[in-house]
Design a protein around this motif. Structure first.
Motif, short mmCIF file in Angstrom:
data_model
loop_
_atom_site.label_atom_id
_atom_site.label_comp_id
_atom_site.label_asym_id
_atom_site.label_seq_id
_atom_site.Cartn_x
_atom_site.Cartn_y
_atom_site.Cartn_z
N ALA A 36 1.04 -1.18 0.04
CA ALA A 36 -0.05 0.07 -0.03
C ALA A 36 0.72 1.16 0.01
CB ALA A 36 -0.87 -0.09 1.34
N ARG A 37 2.00 1.20 0.79
CA ARG A 37 2.89 2.54 0.84
C ARG A 37 3.41 2.56 -0.41
NH1 ARG A 37 8.35 3.27 2.38
NH2 ARG A 37 8.65 1.30 2.92
N TYR A 38 3.87 1.65 -1.31
CA TYR A 38 4.57 1.68 -2.50
C TYR A 38 3.48 2.12 -3.58
CZ TYR A 38 5.60 0.12 -7.19
OH TYR A 38 5.50 -0.03 -8.67
N VAL A 39 2.38 1.52 -3.79
CA VAL A 39 1.23 2.23 -4.54
C VAL A 39 1.00 3.48 -4.29
CG1 VAL A 39 -0.91 1.50 -5.58
CG2 VAL A 39 0.43 -0.20 -5.33
N ALA A 40 0.65 3.80 -2.93
CA ALA A 40 0.34 5.08 -3.00
C ALA A 40 1.39 6.16 -3.28
CB ALA A 40 0.20 5.42 -1.29
N ALA A 41 2.72 5.58 -3.17
CA ALA A 41 4.01 6.63 -3.94
C ALA A 41 3.95 7.00 -5.22
CB ALA A 41 5.31 6.17 -3.10
N VAL A 42 3.75 5.83 -5.81
CA VAL A 42 3.90 5.78 -7.54
C VAL A 42 2.53 6.25 -8.26
CG1 VAL A 42 3.25 3.52 -7.70
CG2 VAL A 42 4.81 4.34 -9.18
N ARG A 43 1.64 6.07 -7.33
CA ARG A 43 0.41 6.32 -8.37
C ARG A 43 0.21 7.64 -8.63
NH1 ARG A 43 -5.89 5.79 -5.15
NH2 ARG A 43 -6.96 7.05 -6.85
N PRO A 44 0.56 8.84 -8.05
CA PRO A 44 0.34 10.28 -8.95
C PRO A 44 1.03 10.47 -10.08
CG PRO A 44 0.61 10.26 -6.38
CD PRO A 44 0.91 9.04 -6.82
N SER A 45 2.21 9.70 -10.32
CA SER A 45 2.90 9.82 -11.37
C SER A 45 2.97 8.58 -12.42
CB SER A 45 4.37 10.15 -11.05
OG SER A 45 5.02 8.94 -10.33
N ALA A 46 1.94 7.56 -12.04
CA ALA A 46 2.07 6.68 -12.78
C ALA A 46 1.30 6.46 -14.07
CB ALA A 46 1.76 5.08 -11.98
N ILE A 47 1.59 5.93 -15.08
CA ILE A 47 0.55 5.52 -15.93
C ILE A 47 0.15 4.09 -15.78
CG2 ILE A 47 0.50 4.93 -18.57
CD1 ILE A 47 2.74 6.77 -19.05
N ALA A 48 -1.27 3.87 -15.66
CA ALA A 48 -1.84 2.69 -15.31
C ALA A 48 -2.95 1.90 -16.25
CB ALA A 48 -2.31 2.82 -13.82
N ARG A 49 -2.66 0.58 -16.31
CA ARG A 49 -3.54 -0.06 -17.19
C ARG A 49 -3.96 -1.12 -16.56
NH1 ARG A 49 -3.60 4.19 -19.11
NH2 ARG A 49 -3.75 4.93 -21.14
N PHE A 50 -5.27 -1.30 -16.42
CA PHE A 50 -5.74 -2.50 -15.37
C PHE A 50 -6.43 -3.40 -16.23
CE2 PHE A 50 -5.61 -0.05 -11.08
CZ PHE A 50 -4.21 -0.15 -11.05
N ALA A 51 -6.58 -4.66 -15.98
CA ALA A 51 -7.69 -5.64 -16.57
C ALA A 51 -8.79 -6.00 -16.00
CB ALA A 51 -6.81 -7.08 -17.04
N PHE A 52 -9.86 -5.78 -16.44
CA PHE A 52 -11.18 -5.94 -15.63
C PHE A 52 -12.21 -6.97 -16.22
CE2 PHE A 52 -10.08 -1.51 -15.37
CZ PHE A 52 -10.45 -1.10 -13.85
N GLU A 53 -12.55 -7.83 -15.31
CA GLU A 53 -14.02 -8.61 -15.46
C GLU A 53 -15.15 -7.87 -14.86
OE1 GLU A 53 -14.10 -13.33 -15.27
OE2 GLU A 53 -14.21 -12.41 -13.32
N GLY A 54 -15.87 -7.41 -15.59
CA GLY A 54 -16.96 -6.73 -15.25
C GLY A 54 -16.27 -5.24 -14.81
#
Length: 396
Positions: A36-54
């Motif tokens: 959680a600490r890592y994701v919170a740190a990188v999130r503001p500057s990250a390009i993210a692509r997630f796979a969804f089911e629904g």
């Protein structure tokens, strides 16, 4: 983009990020708090692509924007990390769909390069990445570092501004180090309670000439003392090299061996020339990979040898797209790139990335069946990257 069991798109809610964080933590065996600490740190500057089911996240990947030292200049890059798929959805092609969407997003952001640390060479090779360099873990007897003559003085916790400036100036000597984003420094410190982390600088005549970051861990193979793991070691002078090495060796009675983590030292570190015996042991090897997202921009933005003037035509074989033909005019350490009409040297996309980093000579790529062209053109490509020393000291 449609995946095997759903679709791939950017996250839009905190809930999506929370679901991804849980998958990422499980995939890399990290504690929920650390993840959680890592994701919170990188999130503001990250390009993210997630796979969804629904509307449920079942996988994803991040690329944080940064700049990478190549040929003494900085090239805009997207550093790929946290590629993960929930266990029950693996083997369905989701990882490949996520990565293709991420490549499209990085290209759309104008990024020229993309480095990563692979969990599977074959998977990332199939997507256009290739090995661009290796790093090792090293172990040194602490006693071998004691007593080295050193001018200057140790400085606890030097300012981050000084550290950044020193590291940036030294990184220009290498092909691959990233300019660490602002969030990196707070993410890496503090560490969890069982990792006691320290930073020391080395100062000579008022100037910072080196710094080291290391952590103490409870000894894993004995009932007393602790292990020292070094994550950063940078020295601009012999005084800083000797002084910081001696600082690490001063704990010899409690930590008889100093361990340098992956990437903390280049393949042939300067410490080799300071040790009284051949006591630098390699205890592990890892490799980093690179993809050139935009060949023309990559060639124009990096630095080239000042003494080489010439013209080279290159055809970079495409990955999920047509081949790119370019003509590069090299002069005064820069390249002026325009669209090409003839093939010149033809080189596979992955081999082009390895050549670009300095890890693979063009003539060697031809021997391996990864490139073709006249001997004179291949020799010129060899000369262009002959001085590049690949090293990615940043684990992400």
């Amino acid at each position: 983009m449609t995946g095997a069991t759903g679709n791939v798109r950017p996250p839009t809610t905190d809930g999506h990020w929370a679901e991804f964080t849980a998958i990422e933590g499980q995939a890399f065996a990290a504690t929920p708090e650390d993840t959680a600490r890592y994701v919170a740190a990188v999130r503001p500057s990250a390009i993210a692509r997630f796979a969804f089911e629904g509307n449920r996240v079942v996988g994803g990947a991040l690329a944080f924007t940064c700049e990478q030292h190549i040929g003494g200049r900085l090239v805009p890059s997207g550093a790929v990390a946290s590629v993960c798929v929930a266990p029950e959805h693996r083997g369905k092609g989701l990882g490949r769909s996520v990565m293709r969407a991420l490549v499209d997003a990085m290209t759309g952001e104008g990024l020229a390069l993309s480095p990563l640390w692979p969990s599977s060479l074959a998977f990332y090779r199939g997507l256009g990445w290739e090995l661009a360099g290796h790093v090792n873990q090293f172990t040194v007897p602490a006693g071998a570092l004691r007593g080295l003559p050193a001018a200057g003085d140790p400085v606890p916790d030097p300012s981050l501004d000084e550290i950044r400036a020193l590291r940036s100036s030294l990184a220009t000597r290498w092909s691959g180090p990233i300019e660490r984003p602002e969030w990196w420094w707070t993410w890496r410190l503090p560490k969890p309670p069982d990792d006691r982390t320290y930073r020391y600088g080395w100062r000579e005549d008022g100037a910072l000439t080196g710094f080291v970051a290391y952590r103490q861990r409870t000894a894993a193979d004995r009932p007393w003392g602790f292990d020292i793991w070094v994550s950063d070691f940078w020295a601009a002078t012999s005084g800083a090299l000797n002084g910081l090495a001696g600082l690490l060796g001063s704990d010899a009675p409690l930590s008889p061996k100093i361990r340098f983590d992956y990437g903390a030292l280049p393949g042939v570190p300067d410490l080799v020339w300071r040790l009284p015996e051949l006591d630098l042991e390699t205890s592990g090897t890892n490799g980093w990979m690179l993809r050139v997202l935009d060949p023309a921009a990559a060639l124009e933005l990096c630095g080239w040898p000042e003494h080489i003037d010439g013209r080279i035509a290159i055809e970079v074989a495409g990955v999920d797209q047509p081949a790119t033909r370019l003509v590069a005019e090299i002069a005064n350490g820069r390249a002026d790139v325009s669209p090409g009409t003839r093939r010149g040297v033809r080189i596979e996309a992955g081999a082009f990335a390895a050549w670009y980093s300095g890890a693979l000579r063009a003539t060697r790529a031809a021997t391996l069946g990864l490139a073709s062209g006249s001997q004179s053109d291949l020799a010129m490509m060899d000369a262009l990257t002959a001085d590049r020393r690949p090293w990615l000291p940043d684990m992400f």
